[in-house]
Design an enzyme around this catalytic site. Structure first.
Site, PDB file in Angstrom:
ATOM      1  N   HIS A  17      13.060 -42.723  14.636  1.00  0.00           N
ATOM      2  CA  HIS A  17      13.234 -42.464  13.151  1.00  0.00           C
ATOM      3  C   HIS A  17      13.715 -41.199  13.015  1.00  0.00           C
ATOM      4  CE1 HIS A  17      11.186 -41.825   8.888  1.00  0.00           C
ATOM      5  NE2 HIS A  17      12.406 -42.596   8.784  1.00  0.00           N
ATOM      6  N   ASP A  19      15.796 -38.673  10.102  1.00  0.00           N
ATOM      7  CA  ASP A  19      16.217 -38.249   8.713  1.00  0.00           C
ATOM      8  C   ASP A  19      17.123 -37.310   9.072  1.00  0.00           C
ATOM      9  OD1 ASP A  19      13.825 -39.709   7.971  1.00  0.00           O
ATOM     10  OD2 ASP A  19      12.641 -37.943   8.598  1.00  0.00           O
ATOM     11  N   LEU A  48      20.248 -27.187  19.719  1.00  0.00           N
ATOM     12  CA  LEU A  48      21.798 -27.567  19.285  1.00  0.00           C
ATOM     13  C   LEU A  48      22.160 -28.786  20.086  1.00  0.00           C
ATOM     14  CD1 LEU A  48      24.101 -26.701  17.815  1.00  0.00           C
ATOM     15  CD2 LEU A  48      24.776 -25.193  19.929  1.00  0.00           C
ATOM     16  N   THR A  68       4.976 -32.674  16.995  1.00  0.00           N
ATOM     17  CA  THR A  68       4.834 -31.384  17.809  1.00  0.00           C
ATOM     18  C   THR A  68       4.876 -31.641  19.429  1.00  0.00           C
ATOM     19  OG1 THR A  68       3.231 -30.660  16.041  1.00  0.00           O
ATOM     20  CG2 THR A  68       3.221 -29.597  18.295  1.00  0.00           C
ATOM     21  N   GLN A  83      18.529 -36.027  22.623  1.00  0.00           N
ATOM     22  CA  GLN A  83      19.568 -35.062  22.424  1.00  0.00           C
ATOM     23  C   GLN A  83      20.906 -35.828  22.847  1.00  0.00           C
ATOM     24  OE1 GLN A  83      21.163 -30.671  23.260  1.00  0.00           O
ATOM     25  NE2 GLN A  83      19.777 -31.638  25.046  1.00  0.00           N
TER      26      GLN A  83
END
Length: 396
Positions: A17, A19, A48, A68, A83
């Site tokens: 998910h 956003d 990054l 978390t 990533q």
């Protein structure tokens, strides 16, 4: 420029998910990007986005974990497949022309990424997050969804986590089953026999509520979580208090008597709308419903033209429908009209032809030897397909 996109792809526990925000470096997204890189939060440290070490993607992208991060296994999922997926999706969006190449240095992206604590499969984590990032980017840049799509879908939607939807009356006509028997076990058994239909309303009748109180709503809700439930209190006084009681009991509508003082009617409608439920005005023993409506500050959501059980041998009172709807148009309001008392299968077409939106039926269904068959006959008479019955569901 600040554009927002969202996408959910995949299957648990690796579902993705995403956003995201995309916008100019010099704008609010750029400010949020800089803040995210310099104000770190334990367990939600922004990353990054790099395609591989020493090769950040362009436009520059910041990945923010939604869940978390509590250990190195979760950290590895963020720093590894998630990533890589986000970085590659952004770079591919540039290569494919979704993001103009000449804008690659002017824009920044912030992507919030969800990784379930039980996720283990790196391959799925990568593929799902790649797809979700690409889709969220496309939606952001396309302005999806537009407001027309939102308005079309809002009452069809059931939130995946909540597991049920809150029903609204937007696709009339409806069948409302009046549950007047003051015997809860009997009522719950009847409800279990009723067909599941988008066009079925349950009414907790006045005798039932007088015996068990408004808490009977929660008992009905346990059997039919998605049902639109009307609490027929026939309120005559303390309108705001009773409306709040009904809302707290998880009913979807409160019934107030048209014989109540105008101040009480106004308070019921006002409090109902405050708490997000419908206000229904019952016109039992009211000679001129339109005259009452004309005195109200705000019109109710539903006007019920009600012929009492004790006088069902008399003619129906459907002639008021036209006047009610004309007043609603004049006041720029949307008012549904329900008809109750003596509604039978052979009078469905007459009621609908007169403009009725809701047919209230009690004993013809609840006292039937075959409750489901009796209800099905009325629902078939509505001649209304189930919502999205023929729709092939896609990604939203």
């Amino acid at each position: 420029m600040m554009l927002i996109g969202e996408a959910l792809i995949g299957e648990a526990p690796e579902l993705a998910h995403v956003d995201l925000m995309i916008g100019d470096k010099e704008g609010p997204v750029g400010q949020a990007f800089a803040t995210g890189m310099t104000q770190l939060s334990a367990g939600h440290t922004p990353v990054l986005s790099v395609i591989r070490p020493n090769l950040p993607t362009k436009p520059s992208t910041l990945i923010v974990p939604k869940v978390t991060v509590k250990g190195m296994d979760q950290a590895s999922q963020i720093f590894g497949p998630a990533q890589a997926a986000v970085s590659k999706a952004v770079a591919d969006a540039v290569e494919e022309g979704l993001i103009p190449k000449e804008k690659a240095e002017d824009l920044v992206i912030i992507a919030s990424v969800f990784i379930h604590p039980q996720a283990v499969d790196y391959n799925r984590i990568y593929r799902y997050n790649y797809g979700a990032t690409k889709l969220a980017l496309k939606r952001a840049l396309d302005g999806f969804p537009d407001i027309d799509t939102v308005l079309h879908e809002k009452d069809r939607a059931a939130h995946a986590v909540m597991g049920f939807k809150i029903s609204k009356l937007w696709d009339a006509p409806y069948l409302q089953v009046a549950l007047d028997n003051p015997n809860l076990p009997v009522i719950l058994n009847i409800i279990k026999q009723l067909p599941k239909s988008d066009h079925l309303i349950l009414e907790a009748g006045t005798p039932l509520i007088k015996r068990y109180g408004v808490d009977v709503i929660s008992k009905i809700r346990e059997v039919r979580p998605d049902a639109f439930i009307v609490a027929d209190l026939k309120t005559l006084d303390t309108g705001n208090l009773e409306a709040r009681m009904v809302a707290d009991a998880t009913a979807d509508a409160i019934v107030v008597s048209a014989l109540a003082p105008i101040a009480t009617l106004n308070k019921v409608i006002e409090e109902a709308h405050k708490t997000g439920i419908y206000a229904v005005m019952d016109t039992l023993n009211t000679p001129d419903p339109v005259a009452v409506l004309e005195q109200l500050d705000v019109l109710p959501d539903v006007v019920e033209l009600h012929r009492a059980i004790d006088i069902e041998g008399t003619a129906h009172a459907w002639g008021s429908i036209e006047g009610i709807k004309a007043l609603a148009v004049k006041r720029s309001s949307k008012v549904l009209v329900a008809v109750a008392g003596g509604v039978r299968v052979d009078t469905i077409s007459d009621a609908l032809g007169a403009g009725a939106d809701i047919l209230v039926v009690g004993r013809a269904i609840t006292n039937s030897k075959d409750v489901r068959q009796a209800a099905d006959r009325f629902i078939e008479g509505l001649n209304k397909p189930e919502i999205d019955q023929f729709r092939i569901m896609t990604d939203f």
